[in-house]
Motif scaffolding. Sequence first.
Motif, PDB file in Angstrom:
ATOM      1  N   GLU A 133      15.376 -56.882 -39.056  1.00 30.37           N
ATOM      2  CA  GLU A 133      15.405 -58.348 -39.153  1.00 30.37           C
ATOM      3  C   GLU A 133      14.624 -58.889 -40.355  1.00 30.37           C
ATOM      4  O   GLU A 133      14.766 -60.053 -40.722  1.00 30.37           O
ATOM      5  CB  GLU A 133      14.911 -59.003 -37.858  1.00 30.37           C
ATOM      6  CG  GLU A 133      13.498 -58.670 -37.476  1.00 30.37           C
ATOM      7  CD  GLU A 133      13.381 -57.492 -36.520  1.00 30.37           C
ATOM      8  OE1 GLU A 133      12.288 -57.349 -35.934  1.00 30.37           O
ATOM      9  OE2 GLU A 133      14.330 -56.712 -36.360  1.00 30.37           O
ATOM     10  N   ASP A 134      13.804 -58.051 -40.981  1.00 32.70           N
ATOM     11  CA  ASP A 134      13.045 -58.468 -42.158  1.00 32.70           C
ATOM     12  C   ASP A 134      13.868 -58.411 -43.439  1.00 32.70           C
ATOM     13  O   ASP A 134      13.478 -58.986 -44.457  1.00 32.70           O
ATOM     14  CB  ASP A 134      11.801 -57.584 -42.337  1.00 32.70           C
ATOM     15  CG  ASP A 134      10.871 -57.658 -41.136  1.00 32.70           C
ATOM     16  OD1 ASP A 134      10.714 -58.762 -40.580  1.00 32.70           O
ATOM     17  OD2 ASP A 134      10.315 -56.614 -40.759  1.00 32.70           O
ATOM     18  N   ILE A 135      15.003 -57.714 -43.405  1.00 28.44           N
ATOM     19  CA  ILE A 135      15.830 -57.544 -44.603  1.00 28.44           C
ATOM     20  C   ILE A 135      16.547 -58.847 -44.927  1.00 28.44           C
ATOM     21  O   ILE A 135      17.284 -59.391 -44.105  1.00 28.44           O
ATOM     22  CB  ILE A 135      16.849 -56.400 -44.416  1.00 28.44           C
ATOM     23  CG1 ILE A 135      16.123 -55.076 -44.209  1.00 28.44           C
ATOM     24  CG2 ILE A 135      17.803 -56.319 -45.614  1.00 28.44           C
ATOM     25  CD1 ILE A 135      17.028 -53.922 -43.832  1.00 28.44           C
ATOM     26  N   ASP A 136      16.309 -59.343 -46.141  1.00 32.81           N
ATOM     27  CA  ASP A 136      16.974 -60.563 -46.603  1.00 32.81           C
ATOM     28  C   ASP A 136      18.328 -60.262 -47.238  1.00 32.81           C
ATOM     29  O   ASP A 136      19.270 -61.039 -47.112  1.00 32.81           O
ATOM     30  CB  ASP A 136      16.094 -61.297 -47.619  1.00 32.81           C
ATOM     31  CG  ASP A 136      14.774 -61.744 -47.009  1.00 32.81           C
ATOM     32  OD1 ASP A 136      14.785 -62.241 -45.870  1.00 32.81           O
ATOM     33  OD2 ASP A 136      13.729 -61.576 -47.673  1.00 32.81           O
ATOM     34  N   LYS A 137      18.410 -59.113 -47.935  1.00 37.36           N
ATOM     35  CA  LYS A 137      19.637 -58.785 -48.656  1.00 37.36           C
ATOM     36  C   LYS A 137      19.722 -57.269 -48.840  1.00 37.36           C
ATOM     37  O   LYS A 137      18.726 -56.619 -49.138  1.00 37.36           O
ATOM     38  CB  LYS A 137      19.614 -59.463 -50.027  1.00 37.36           C
ATOM     39  CG  LYS A 137      20.807 -59.201 -50.897  1.00 37.36           C
ATOM     40  CD  LYS A 137      20.651 -59.927 -52.227  1.00 37.36           C
ATOM     41  CE  LYS A 137      21.796 -59.609 -53.162  1.00 37.36           C
ATOM     42  NZ  LYS A 137      21.582 -60.234 -54.480  1.00 37.36           N
ATOM     43  N   VAL A 138      20.929 -56.727 -48.660  1.00 38.24           N
ATOM     44  CA  VAL A 138      21.182 -55.321 -48.975  1.00 38.24           C
ATOM     45  C   VAL A 138      21.723 -55.286 -50.391  1.00 38.24           C
ATOM     46  O   VAL A 138      22.776 -55.849 -50.681  1.00 38.24           O
ATOM     47  CB  VAL A 138      22.188 -54.683 -47.989  1.00 38.24           C
ATOM     48  CG1 VAL A 138      22.496 -53.250 -48.384  1.00 38.24           C
ATOM     49  CG2 VAL A 138      21.664 -54.752 -46.562  1.00 38.24           C
ATOM     50  N   VAL A 139      20.978 -54.638 -51.292  1.00 34.63           N
ATOM     51  CA  VAL A 139      21.349 -54.573 -52.702  1.00 34.63           C
ATOM     52  C   VAL A 139      22.276 -53.384 -52.970  1.00 34.63           C
ATOM     53  O   VAL A 139      23.236 -53.476 -53.722  1.00 34.63           O
ATOM     54  CB  VAL A 139      20.081 -54.472 -53.590  1.00 34.63           C
ATOM     55  CG1 VAL A 139      20.430 -54.323 -55.054  1.00 34.63           C
ATOM     56  CG2 VAL A 139      19.178 -55.675 -53.355  1.00 34.63           C
ATOM     57  N   PHE A 140      21.976 -52.265 -52.316  1.00 36.27           N
ATOM     58  CA  PHE A 140      22.735 -51.030 -52.524  1.00 36.27           C
ATOM     59  C   PHE A 140      22.673 -50.200 -51.250  1.00 36.27           C
ATOM     60  O   PHE A 140      21.610 -50.069 -50.645  1.00 36.27           O
ATOM     61  CB  PHE A 140      22.118 -50.238 -53.687  1.00 36.27           C
ATOM     62  CG  PHE A 140      22.716 -48.872 -53.896  1.00 36.27           C
ATOM     63  CD1 PHE A 140      23.923 -48.720 -54.555  1.00 36.27           C
ATOM     64  CD2 PHE A 140      22.068 -47.737 -53.422  1.00 36.27           C
ATOM     65  CE1 PHE A 140      24.483 -47.463 -54.748  1.00 36.27           C
ATOM     66  CE2 PHE A 140      22.616 -46.478 -53.605  1.00 36.27           C
ATOM     67  CZ  PHE A 140      23.827 -46.337 -54.273  1.00 36.27           C
TER      68      PHE A 140
END
Length: 108
Positions: free
Chosen positions: A56-63
């Motif tokens: 839930e802390d992840i704002d964005k998956v870059v890769f």
Amino acid sequence: MNKYLPVGSIVEVKNAKFIIAGYLGKKNEDNKVYDYLCTIFPFGAISNEYLFFNNEDIDKVVFIGYQDGLTTYYGEKMGTLRKMYDDNCSEEEIKEYLESIVLKKNEE
């Protein structure tokens, strides 16, 4: 996000980028188990210390890191393993579960 990202994935948390280095790490300071342990992007493991965060802390998956049948199989088991930690199962119970999923995969 219910699914665990593969090791090597790069994510943004609070405007900083991190490389996922492992799963279900226990932080000594608070003795809590977190979904991920990570290193700072782009440096990787430059020390023995890791940062910890939850899905839930992840704002964005870059890769998204490399995936194959093995990462998919074990990734599907992470939710059960996380629940075992949250339910304060013994280290022996966790070890038995891990051994059972490894043995099952090896038999396939």
